[in-house]
Write an enzyme that holds these catalytic residues in place. Structure first.
Site, short mmCIF file in Angstrom:
data_model
loop_
_atom_site.label_atom_id
_atom_site.label_comp_id
_atom_site.label_asym_id
_atom_site.label_seq_id
_atom_site.Cartn_x
_atom_site.Cartn_y
_atom_site.Cartn_z
N CYS A 78 0.84 -1.23 0.07
CA CYS A 78 -0.04 -0.09 0.04
C CYS A 78 0.83 1.34 -0.01
O CYS A 78 1.75 1.35 0.91
CB CYS A 78 -0.81 0.04 1.36
SG CYS A 78 -2.01 1.48 1.53
N CYS A 119 -0.83 3.67 -6.51
CA CYS A 119 -1.73 2.96 -5.48
C CYS A 119 -1.84 1.72 -6.14
O CYS A 119 -2.06 1.31 -7.25
CB CYS A 119 -2.92 3.73 -5.62
SG CYS A 119 -4.35 2.81 -4.55
#
Length: 266
Positions: free
Chosen positions: A75, A190
């Site tokens: 992440c 992302c």
């Protein structure tokens, strides 16, 4: 070592599956626990101090329960903010992070026009600005923060319909034209976004290189395992299961999605 390594892959949701899949290709022998912090999703809406406390708290439970040999933070939002805290908290446990792939984008761009597509928090963070200064000073970099693409990716992975117009609107600012030159590389900052890359290609106004950091993260994880003594993959395939911080048990489309990645839910 002759035993199987245990790898914990952590993300706010399902985006880390893009990283998980690449690590499995290199280390199919490993046992995996994939944790989606769906009770905290999306991370982009959290205040920084609150998110640090959230991730450290969740990680304490996961490490105590699963005793991983390494942890992969799949992440960007968590990595650019929480990774130093995690390494200080568990100095003997290797953590592999995920950072925007600005360096390879800048190296491969021919027009020297690149864009970074991430969450609002990731594109605004000093860490990202430092990467640009260090590796892309010769490029014109457009930062695009999307508050909705991660949710769209989650919806698609769970079998819900997504709208082309919504995706196209989010990626449109990535495409810049300056003095006859065009953006030719977009950093997917992302881990959810590679899940939508085929939609991005289809809806883009012109072709670009979509830079996915997952293969590089997998190579780093493999190297860290080797540094820890897990040199050669053990024969056979390890076990892999997914856990959700909400405690839910995957059903229907989500269960089928996890199965495609070789993950047992629950």
């Amino acid at each position: 070592m002759t035993r199987r390594p245990r790898i914990l892959v952590f993300d706010s949701g399902l985006g880390g599956l893009t990283v998980f899949a690449q690590i499995v290709r290199l280390r199919p022998d490993a046992d995996f626990v994939y944790c989606a912090d769906d009770a905290g999703f999306p991370y982009g809406s959290w205040k920084e101090a609150d998110l640090v406390r959230r991730v450290v708290g969740v990680m304490e439970t996961l490490i105590a329960r699963h005793a991983p040999d390494i942890v992969v933070i799949a992440c960007n939002t968590a990595s650019t903010l929480v990774l130093p805290v995690l390494r200080d908290h568990w100095p003997r446990l290797p953590f592999v992070g995920t950072v925007p792939a600005i360096k390879p984008a800048a190296e491969h761009s021919r027009s020297h026009l690149i864009s970074v597509l991430g969450t609002p928090g990731t594109v605004a963070r000093d860490y990202t600005q430092n990467l640009i200064s260090q590796f892309a000073a010769h490029c014109r970099v457009t930062l695009v923060g999307s508050a909705t693409l991660a949710r769209i990716a989650e919806s698609q992975m769970q079998g819900q319909g997504v709208c082309d117009e919504d995706i196209a609107a989010e990626i449109a600012p990535c495409f810049q034209e300056v003095g006859g030159a065009r953006t030719d590389a977009v950093v997917l900052a992302c881990t959810h976004y590679p899940l939508l890359v085929e939609d991005f290609r289809r809806l883009a106004p012109w072709p670009v290189d979509w830079i996915d950091p997952a293969p590089a993260i997998a190579r780093r994880a493999d190297q860290v395992l080797r540094d820890c003594g897990f040199d050669a993959p053990v024969a056979g395939r390890g076990e892999a299961r997914a856990v959700f911080t909400s405690g839910k048990r995957p059903e229907g489309s989500l269960r089928a999605t996890l199965a495609r990645y070789g993950l047992a839910g629950g």
